[in-house]
Design a protein around this motif. Structure first.
Motif, PDB file in Angstrom:
ATOM      1  N   GLU A 147     -21.201  64.453  18.659  1.00  0.00           N
ATOM      2  CA  GLU A 147     -19.846  64.110  19.088  1.00  0.00           C
ATOM      3  C   GLU A 147     -19.858  63.441  20.467  1.00  0.00           C
ATOM      4  O   GLU A 147     -19.142  62.446  20.703  1.00  0.00           O
ATOM      5  CB  GLU A 147     -19.013  65.402  19.121  1.00  0.00           C
ATOM      6  CG  GLU A 147     -17.549  65.181  19.319  1.00  0.00           C
ATOM      7  CD  GLU A 147     -16.991  64.168  18.328  1.00  0.00           C
ATOM      8  OE1 GLU A 147     -16.175  63.347  18.771  1.00  0.00           O
ATOM      9  OE2 GLU A 147     -17.387  64.174  17.133  1.00  0.00           O
ATOM     10  N   ALA A 148     -20.686  63.973  21.372  1.00  0.00           N
ATOM     11  CA  ALA A 148     -20.748  63.412  22.729  1.00  0.00           C
ATOM     12  C   ALA A 148     -21.287  61.979  22.686  1.00  0.00           C
ATOM     13  O   ALA A 148     -20.786  61.086  23.383  1.00  0.00           O
ATOM     14  CB  ALA A 148     -21.645  64.287  23.616  1.00  0.00           C
ATOM     15  N   ILE A 149     -22.308  61.756  21.871  1.00  0.00           N
ATOM     16  CA  ILE A 149     -22.881  60.411  21.770  1.00  0.00           C
ATOM     17  C   ILE A 149     -21.851  59.442  21.197  1.00  0.00           C
ATOM     18  O   ILE A 149     -21.698  58.318  21.674  1.00  0.00           O
ATOM     19  CB  ILE A 149     -24.178  60.438  20.928  1.00  0.00           C
ATOM     20  CG1 ILE A 149     -25.294  61.139  21.718  1.00  0.00           C
ATOM     21  CG2 ILE A 149     -24.606  59.021  20.531  1.00  0.00           C
ATOM     22  CD1 ILE A 149     -26.589  61.349  20.937  1.00  0.00           C
ATOM     23  N   ARG A 150     -21.107  59.909  20.183  1.00  0.00           N
ATOM     24  CA  ARG A 150     -20.083  59.038  19.600  1.00  0.00           C
ATOM     25  C   ARG A 150     -19.037  58.660  20.656  1.00  0.00           C
ATOM     26  O   ARG A 150     -18.639  57.510  20.771  1.00  0.00           O
ATOM     27  CB  ARG A 150     -19.422  59.752  18.411  1.00  0.00           C
ATOM     28  CG  ARG A 150     -18.533  58.800  17.599  1.00  0.00           C
ATOM     29  CD  ARG A 150     -17.934  59.486  16.390  1.00  0.00           C
ATOM     30  NE  ARG A 150     -18.955  60.227  15.642  1.00  0.00           N
ATOM     31  CZ  ARG A 150     -18.691  61.209  14.771  1.00  0.00           C
ATOM     32  NH1 ARG A 150     -17.445  61.563  14.552  1.00  0.00           N
ATOM     33  NH2 ARG A 150     -19.664  61.827  14.142  1.00  0.00           N
ATOM     34  N   ARG A 151     -18.647  59.653  21.447  1.00  0.00           N
ATOM     35  CA  ARG A 151     -17.643  59.410  22.493  1.00  0.00           C
ATOM     36  C   ARG A 151     -18.202  58.436  23.549  1.00  0.00           C
ATOM     37  O   ARG A 151     -17.499  57.537  24.015  1.00  0.00           O
ATOM     38  CB  ARG A 151     -17.266  60.744  23.137  1.00  0.00           C
ATOM     39  CG  ARG A 151     -16.186  60.646  24.195  1.00  0.00           C
ATOM     40  CD  ARG A 151     -14.805  60.438  23.568  1.00  0.00           C
ATOM     41  NE  ARG A 151     -13.797  60.206  24.602  1.00  0.00           N
ATOM     42  CZ  ARG A 151     -13.034  59.133  24.667  1.00  0.00           C
ATOM     43  NH1 ARG A 151     -13.125  58.171  23.757  1.00  0.00           N
ATOM     44  NH2 ARG A 151     -12.140  58.992  25.631  1.00  0.00           N
ATOM     45  N   ALA A 152     -19.462  58.609  23.888  1.00  0.00           N
ATOM     46  CA  ALA A 152     -20.089  57.710  24.870  1.00  0.00           C
ATOM     47  C   ALA A 152     -20.073  56.275  24.353  1.00  0.00           C
ATOM     48  O   ALA A 152     -19.766  55.337  25.096  1.00  0.00           O
ATOM     49  CB  ALA A 152     -21.528  58.153  25.147  1.00  0.00           C
ATOM     50  N   GLN A 153     -20.381  56.126  23.061  1.00  0.00           N
ATOM     51  CA  GLN A 153     -20.403  54.775  22.491  1.00  0.00           C
ATOM     52  C   GLN A 153     -19.019  54.134  22.548  1.00  0.00           C
ATOM     53  O   GLN A 153     -18.886  52.948  22.851  1.00  0.00           O
ATOM     54  CB  GLN A 153     -20.969  54.820  21.060  1.00  0.00           C
ATOM     55  CG  GLN A 153     -22.495  55.033  21.079  1.00  0.00           C
ATOM     56  CD  GLN A 153     -23.093  55.456  19.745  1.00  0.00           C
ATOM     57  OE1 GLN A 153     -22.375  55.931  18.855  1.00  0.00           O
ATOM     58  NE2 GLN A 153     -24.408  55.317  19.606  1.00  0.00           N
ATOM     59  N   GLU A 154     -17.980  54.932  22.303  1.00  0.00           N
ATOM     60  CA  GLU A 154     -16.612  54.392  22.407  1.00  0.00           C
ATOM     61  C   GLU A 154     -16.296  53.958  23.836  1.00  0.00           C
ATOM     62  O   GLU A 154     -15.787  52.873  24.067  1.00  0.00           O
ATOM     63  CB  GLU A 154     -15.590  55.472  22.004  1.00  0.00           C
ATOM     64  CG  GLU A 154     -15.535  55.773  20.512  1.00  0.00           C
ATOM     65  CD  GLU A 154     -14.698  57.043  20.226  1.00  0.00           C
ATOM     66  OE1 GLU A 154     -14.697  57.454  19.057  1.00  0.00           O
ATOM     67  OE2 GLU A 154     -14.069  57.593  21.171  1.00  0.00           O
ATOM     68  N   LEU A 155     -16.619  54.840  24.787  1.00  0.00           N
ATOM     69  CA  LEU A 155     -16.296  54.532  26.187  1.00  0.00           C
ATOM     70  C   LEU A 155     -17.077  53.311  26.675  1.00  0.00           C
ATOM     71  O   LEU A 155     -16.564  52.506  27.447  1.00  0.00           O
ATOM     72  CB  LEU A 155     -16.583  55.740  27.086  1.00  0.00           C
ATOM     73  CG  LEU A 155     -15.633  56.930  26.908  1.00  0.00           C
ATOM     74  CD1 LEU A 155     -16.175  58.168  27.630  1.00  0.00           C
ATOM     75  CD2 LEU A 155     -14.232  56.590  27.424  1.00  0.00           C
ATOM     76  N   ARG A 156     -18.318  53.186  26.226  1.00  0.00           N
ATOM     77  CA  ARG A 156     -19.110  52.009  26.629  1.00  0.00           C
ATOM     78  C   ARG A 156     -18.490  50.737  26.081  1.00  0.00           C
ATOM     79  O   ARG A 156     -18.468  49.715  26.750  1.00  0.00           O
ATOM     80  CB  ARG A 156     -20.559  52.158  26.146  1.00  0.00           C
ATOM     81  CG  ARG A 156     -21.340  53.168  26.964  1.00  0.00           C
ATOM     82  CD  ARG A 156     -22.736  53.450  26.387  1.00  0.00           C
ATOM     83  NE  ARG A 156     -23.370  54.518  27.153  1.00  0.00           N
ATOM     84  CZ  ARG A 156     -24.258  55.384  26.665  1.00  0.00           C
ATOM     85  NH1 ARG A 156     -24.640  55.304  25.389  1.00  0.00           N
ATOM     86  NH2 ARG A 156     -24.781  56.312  27.437  1.00  0.00           N
ATOM     87  N   LYS A 157     -17.975  50.811  24.860  1.00  0.00           N
ATOM     88  CA  LYS A 157     -17.308  49.627  24.297  1.00  0.00           C
ATOM     89  C   LYS A 157     -16.076  49.258  25.102  1.00  0.00           C
ATOM     90  O   LYS A 157     -15.702  48.094  25.177  1.00  0.00           O
ATOM     91  CB  LYS A 157     -16.893  49.904  22.841  1.00  0.00           C
ATOM     92  CG  LYS A 157     -18.015  49.619  21.861  1.00  0.00           C
ATOM     93  CD  LYS A 157     -17.478  49.375  20.451  1.00  0.00           C
ATOM     94  CE  LYS A 157     -18.640  49.375  19.447  1.00  0.00           C
ATOM     95  NZ  LYS A 157     -18.607  50.552  18.567  1.00  0.00           N
TER      96      LYS A 157
END
Lengths: 389, 389
Positions: free
Chosen positions: B344-354
């Motif tokens: 979940e944290a990695i998914r959230r990081a990917q969103e924020l990076r986008k």
């Protein structure tokens, strides 16, 4: 010494004309965007370092270093790599920064070559993640390397991941003589599978041990390969390494990066300072690494700030060649004007530059002068014109 | 030799921590945007050059160069400047490119210092315009230097422009002994006006000649200063130089850059290869140059491709200090998660990076672990949470 030709540069050094320099910028810009999004910050280190500090800590053998003596009689080396200088930096200028710390760089490194045709100054872009021993940290740098290769439009590519402790541990569990272990690793490092198998065949091993070692070069794939090792594990060292790789693989799955990764348990680290996970990346079907990296948990202590660390270096020169990426370049417009139209031409140039064009201004006293100009479009003023055509 | 401390780097060399490296990037990015809009293209040259070619052609005195011997016994130098290497390049790799040619660079240069406290590796960003003898070419590089300083938000700044042929010609018209001319120039170069005037007073000159030489250090201003020289011109050399400066000034007016420029006819070129217009730029009220440059019409012939040329080098290190410019930095978000929330944290990081954020992912097995993190915002997952808070 014969007279040097006027255009000569030292053996193994290169000029980058505009097209090559632009490709280097493109690659660096794209990988840098990845590094920044993942929270890494750029640092710079000196071109020269003391041999006794960074030179000695570097994994590059001494005979490959460019040395000189400074005015105080100390031996300096041209930076052979960036990992040792950044370890020095983390232990000095950045000693009060809390760990973990994430850093990146773009820099040239220098390695003397036996073969005079080979490049001795080449470029690297890389990251160092200092202060995090977790398998997630290893997965992070591997996933980031994958993202950097993707950003350069390398496709398909593969990252081969091994573990230097696991390989060493598996060999030592079966082979008592450390010298024989080193010889086996030398064969694997040279990808000499035939030589490796011949050596294994000559060793006095249990049938299970022999079977395991013969299987080792073929132990590449996903995490099921780790599963297949479990029955054979005898030491805590091997157990820990397998557990670490397993966790790392699961983290890679979470990153969505495992599709680019193949575990290769026979992979030998290219530099002696690696202590755990080690990896290399290739643009398939090539076997020339575009990136290599891994965990080096013992380097920082040499600079007085013991800390686990992992990272990688992209081989920029190879990446420039392998990458098909191209950016939309600025349109280049040349305005060729007679002196009498100078003010008008300059005004027009300023307008076009504001519109995002690259504008070359060229005075031409002779209106028939047909200079060849490196531009996409050449606009020539005639005497008395207002240049608005 | 005593044991070196582990964090030592060679005297005069520097580490750039993230804040300093970011400022260097900012300055380079901004001046580069100017260079590109004016049609200049980036090139790179090697860190090492042959002493017999680039070293000998460079304007940097030999005792300031870092030398080493290569495996073939040839003497190499660490790049003391970029103008000579680029002249070499224009005459070799780029020899088929038509002139004029516009090039820029960002690079470090190396100069050994007597004073051990001084930096020996420093950074320059500069341009070379090769193949255009016109006063418009001189005006272009001066106007471009002004635009680069403006892009770095230096305000106010001034560019002092002289002409090495004009100064030499004026002095030689009055003073026969070349050695005395050199001494007068040495005084002017050291800004020792008192010493200069004392020397002039001792010379055996006509009253008009003496008056002219005494007036020289005060001949700064706009193009009217050139007008005031006209009655005293005796040689074609001085006449040509005055005409060139006059045309250049009018071109600067067309560029709208003359407001930043002061003619200073007593300005002495900082390097011996200058042959015409010479200039330096300061952030007022400082008198430490941030940029210097000028015309060097005789350098290219040393590399076998005779051509007029002009250009400048920005002193990046000083510019970084003088520039108040700051960019909006990416927001840095740290996501601290327990292993159970990794996916979940990695998914959230990917969103924020986008979304354009820099995201640091940090696994923390102990939920109470309060690691200090270099971030603008720290988000901590609790066990079992979905992380969407």
């Amino acid at each position: 010494m014969g007279k040097l030709r006027q255009f000569e540069k030292p053996t193994g050094f290169r000029d980058f004309p505009p097209s090559t320099a632009a490709k280097k910028r493109l690659v660096e810009r794209r990988v840098q965007a990845c590094f920044q999004r993942w929270g890494y910050r750029e640092v710079l280190t000196p071109t020269l370092e003391y041999f006794d500090t960074v030179g000695a800590a570097s994994a590059i053998p001494e005979y490959k270093m460019f040395k000189l003596i400074d005015r105080e009689g100390k031996t300096l080396v041209l930076r052979p790599d960036l990992t040792a200088p950044i370890a020095r930096m983390v232990s000095s200028v950045l000693k009060d920064d809390p760990l973990p710390i994430r850093l990146y760089y773009h820099a040239s490194v220098f390695r003397a070559q036996d073969d005079s045709a080979r490049t001795v100054e080449f470029f690297q872009s890389g990251v160092e993640l200092v202060g995090d021993p977790s398998p997630e940290a290893d997965a992070e740098v591997i996933a980031l390397a994958a993202e950097a290769l993707s950003a350069c439009e390398i496709s398909p590519f593969q990252l081969a991941v091994g573990h230097v402790e696991l390989l060493d541990g598996l060999l030592r569990e079966q082979v008592e003589d450390p010298q024989q272990v080193e010889q086996l690793k030398a064969c694997l490092g040279a990808r000499d599978v035939v030589g490796y198998k011949e050596r294994v065949a000559q060793l006095n091993l249990t049938p299970e041990g022999k079977e395991l070692l013969l299987r080792l070069p073929h132990l590449s794939g996903g995490k099921d390969r780790l599963e297949s090792l479990r029955p054979q594990m005898r030491s805590r060292r091997v157990e820990n390494a397998v557990r670490h790789l397993w966790e790392m693989w699961e983290a890679l799955e979470d990153f969505g990066a495992n599709r680019h990764v193949v575990l290769d348990l026979s992979l030998v680290g290219s530099l002696h300072y690696y202590t755990g996970v080690y990896f290399e990346g290739y643009a398939l079907p090539s076997s020339f690494p575009l990136v290599s990296g891994g965990r080096y948990d013992r380097l920082l202590e040499r600079f007085g700030r013991p800390a686990p660390a992992t990272g990688f270096a992209l081989k920029t020169d190879r990446l420039m060649e392998a990458s098909p990426a191209a950016d939309q370049e600025m349109e280049r417009v040349a305005l060729v004007y007679p002196r009498s139209a100078r003010r008008e031409a300059i005004r027009r140039a300023q307008e076009l530059r504001k519109e995002g064009k690259a504008v070359i201004l060229q005075v031409a006293d002779d209106p028939d002068q047909r200079t060849e100009i490196d531009a996409d479009r050449v606009v020539r003023w005639e005497e008395g014109e207002d240049g608005r055509k």
